[in-house]
Structure formats: structure tokens, C-alpha cells
Design an enzyme around this catalytic site. Structure first.
Site, mmCIF file in Angstrom:
data_model
loop_
_atom_site.group_PDB
_atom_site.id
_atom_site.type_symbol
_atom_site.label_atom_id
_atom_site.label_comp_id
_atom_site.label_asym_id
_atom_site.label_seq_id
_atom_site.Cartn_x
_atom_site.Cartn_y
_atom_site.Cartn_z
ATOM 1 C CG LEU A 116 -51.806 -19.108 -5.840
ATOM 2 C CD1 LEU A 116 -51.773 -17.707 -6.263
ATOM 3 C CD2 LEU A 116 -53.216 -19.058 -5.097
ATOM 4 C CB SER A 117 -48.670 -19.151 -3.752
ATOM 5 O OG SER A 117 -47.754 -18.553 -2.652
ATOM 6 C CB ALA A 118 -46.076 -23.107 -2.281
ATOM 7 C CB ALA A 121 -42.566 -22.065 -6.336
#
Length: 335
Positions: A116-118, A121
Site C-alpha cells: 500500500l502507498s509507499a 511504490a
């Protein structure tokens, strides 16, 4: 349980492993990457990956960031030193996965990664730098690989700015030697996300559509809870899919009711009427395509009492505000 002795650990990360008591030989492995301000255990409890693994017989590896590496506990997806093949955090995560595969006699052809999120990425970074290791990956509210090389660039891309769509696939192709087969990619994004703009999902689709050499989606669905597109390659393999969740803010989509109800609503774990955890695992064919009815005791244990939260709020929590506050406290964002 903590995982120790998994290699040189150049990214200086921690690791935890969940393995069911009767884990079969040649079981799959799922690597799960938490988001900023989270811990591995908090993300696991909210997303329900260990509960799913316990029911269907696979192992789950949870890398965890250290505050010394990033004051907000974000994986450093925007740092070239941590997102190169054979170096930094990506290499630490690769070493963890390889160690677990060997120690527990897992299936090296069924290794997957999600975040999720970072963590989403960083999932992009793992798929680009270790494409031979992973059969598939799922990126939730994340960003394409290689689009930021500093904190200011990271914030710009999170807002959906500064993209060159023409060069996205080259960033992946140049990250590591081309694999025999590229991993499949599942992309999840809330349309009301103000932390990681929905434009990033579109750029992820462009990056991986070009990698897989597919053009128009050959599968689509649209409803109140999600909009779906899927791409199959010339062999019929599902290589790319996208879930857009109308009205959802920044977080992992879960459901607190029905047979897909693994996990509980919490910060960044958002009631959406659809379980990304279950749907992702089903797309990897490590759980049944349609969730079977759950035993009564398991269903009651997994169903939270909290009322559903919509539009990115869970228990009165605003994810975007929390992230910004944490970044200001760390001196990474001006007031």
C-alpha cells in the site's frame, strides 16, 4: 515471528514471517509491504493476509521499515540507492524472500508481492528490479517504478504531476535483465484519494501495458463498488488488471461482511464492500476464484463491529492529514 539471518541486509530492514502450522511443501509465498506510519503487524491485522494464509495454506513475509531509515516508516521508493537491483531495500527484501523459500521448501514459481502507498511504490520497484523472482504483484494506491529520485519529486508524482508517459516502460526494462516472463500486475486505486492521485493508477497501467505488449482491455466490469479492466496476453494469461473504487480515499480496500471478509477497518484499511486482499490472491490463483462460505466461528471472529467508513475515513481518521503531519514533523514538508 521475526525472521533473522536472511543475508547481508543492505537496506537495514526488519522482517516477520507468518507460516500456518501445517504449511504444505511447495506452498506459495506472498510478500506484503506496509505503508507510511504503519508497522507490519498493523497492516497485517487490517488487511487480513495472515488470516487468509492460515485458511488456504500459504506463507506471508512482512518486511518492515526502521525509523532510522525513514522517520515516517515509509519504504524509500524514491531513493535510487534503495531501488536498484542488488542494492538497498530492494535487495534486503529479495534476500528475505529467497531465505524463506529455501527454509520452508516453498514454490519458487509462486512468489508474489503487494503493498500500500509507499509499500505499493516499493512493490513497483520489486517487480522491476527482481522480475524473475515474482510471478505477480499488486500495487495499492502506489506509483510507477523509477518516476521519482528525491523527496520533492516524490511529492510531485504523488500529486500526479511531472509524468512522461512515453518513457515509463523503459524505466522498468532498464532496471534489470529481462526475465523469461514478466510478472502480472494488479492495480488498485480509490477515485477520491487525495494523498496519491488517481492519475498514478493510469500511469501504472501505461507502464505495465507497454511491458506486456497489450493494448485495449479485453475484460471490463462496472458497478457501484468498483470499475474493473483486465488485459490478457496472446496466450490467454491475465497480465494486467485495474480496480478503481469510486469514492474511496487513501487506503487498502477491504470488506467487513461476507466470505471475503478478511481484515478489519482501521487507519488506511477502508471499508469498500470489496476485499482487495481476497481478490488479489484469487487473481494469483492461490485461493478459490469465488470465496467459499466461511465457518461460522471464523466468520464471526472476522466481522468487526465498527460501522462501514466511506470516502477514505476509518474511525474518524483522515489518512492524508496524518501523512502530511508526519512528514512536517520529520522536516520533509513545510507548514
Amino acid at each position: 515471528m521475526p525472521l533473522h539471518g536472511f543475508g547481508t541486509n543492505p537496506g537495514d530492514l526488519d522482517a516477520f514471517l507468518f507460516a500456518p502450522a501445517h504449511l504444505p511443501q511447495n506452498a506459495p509465498l506472498v510478500v506484503v509491504l506496509h505503508g507510511c506510519t504503519q508497522t507490519a503487524s498493523a497492516y497485517d491485522q487490517g488487511s487480513g493476509w495472515s488470516a487468509l494464509a492460515d485458511r488456504f495454506g500459504f506463507a506471508v513475509l512482512f518486511p518492515q521499515q526502521r525509523r532510522a531509515n525513514n522517520p515516517n516508516l515509509c519504504f524509500n521508493w524514491f531513493s535510487p540507492a534503495d531501488t536498484r537491483a542488488g542494492a538497498g531495500e530492494t535487495e534486503s527484501i529479495r534476500q528475505m524472500a529467497c531465505t524463506v523459500i529455501e527454509r520452508h521448501a516453498l514454490d519458487p514459481a509462486r512468489v508474489f508481492v503487494t503493498g500500500l502507498s509507499a509499500g505499493g511504490a516499493m512493490t513497483s520497484a520489486m517487480l522491476a528490479t527482481c522480475p524473475d523472482l515474482f510471478a505477480g504483484g499488486a500495487i495499492i494506491a502506489g506509483l510507477p517504478f523509477g518516476v521519482a529520485k528525491s523527496v520533492p519529486e516524490a511529492f510531485d508524482r504523488m500529486r500526479g504531476h511531472g509524468y512522461d508517459s512515453a518513457g515509463l516502460s523503459a524505466l522498468v526494462r532498464d532496471a534489470a535483465p529481462s526475465p523469461v516472463r514478466w510478472p502480472s500486475v494488479s492495480i488498485w486505486q480509490g477515485t477520491a484519494d487525495t494523498t496519491v492521485a488517481p492519475a498514478n493508477a493510469a500511469m501504472l497501467v501505461e507502464q505495465w501495458r507497454a511491458i506486456h505488449g497489450v493494448d485495449l482491455p479485453d475484460q471490463s466490469q462496472s458497478g457501484d463498488r468498483h470499475r474493473y479492466r483486465g488485459w490478457h496476453d496472446s496466450t490467454g494469461r491475465l497480465v494486467l488488471e485495474e480496480y478503481l473504487i469510486p469514492g474511496l480515499g487513501h487506503g487498502t480496500p477491504i470488506t467487513s461482511a461476507g466470505p471475503e471478509a478478511f481484515g478489519v477497518p482501521a487507519p488506511y484499511m477502508l471499508e469498500a464492500g470489496i476485499s482487495s486482499t481476497y481478490r488479489i490472491a484469487a487473481s494469483w490463483e492461490i485461493v478459490p476464484a469465488v470465496a467459499p462460505a466461511r465457518p461460522e466461528s471464523a466468520a464471526s471472529d472476522a466481522t468487526p463491529a465498527a460501522a462501514p467508513a466511506r470516502h477514505g475515513e476509518a474511525h474518524g481518521f483522515d489518512p492524508g492529514r496524518s501523512i502530511n503531519a508526519a512528514l512536517r514533523a520529520a522536516g520533509l514538508l513545510r507548514p
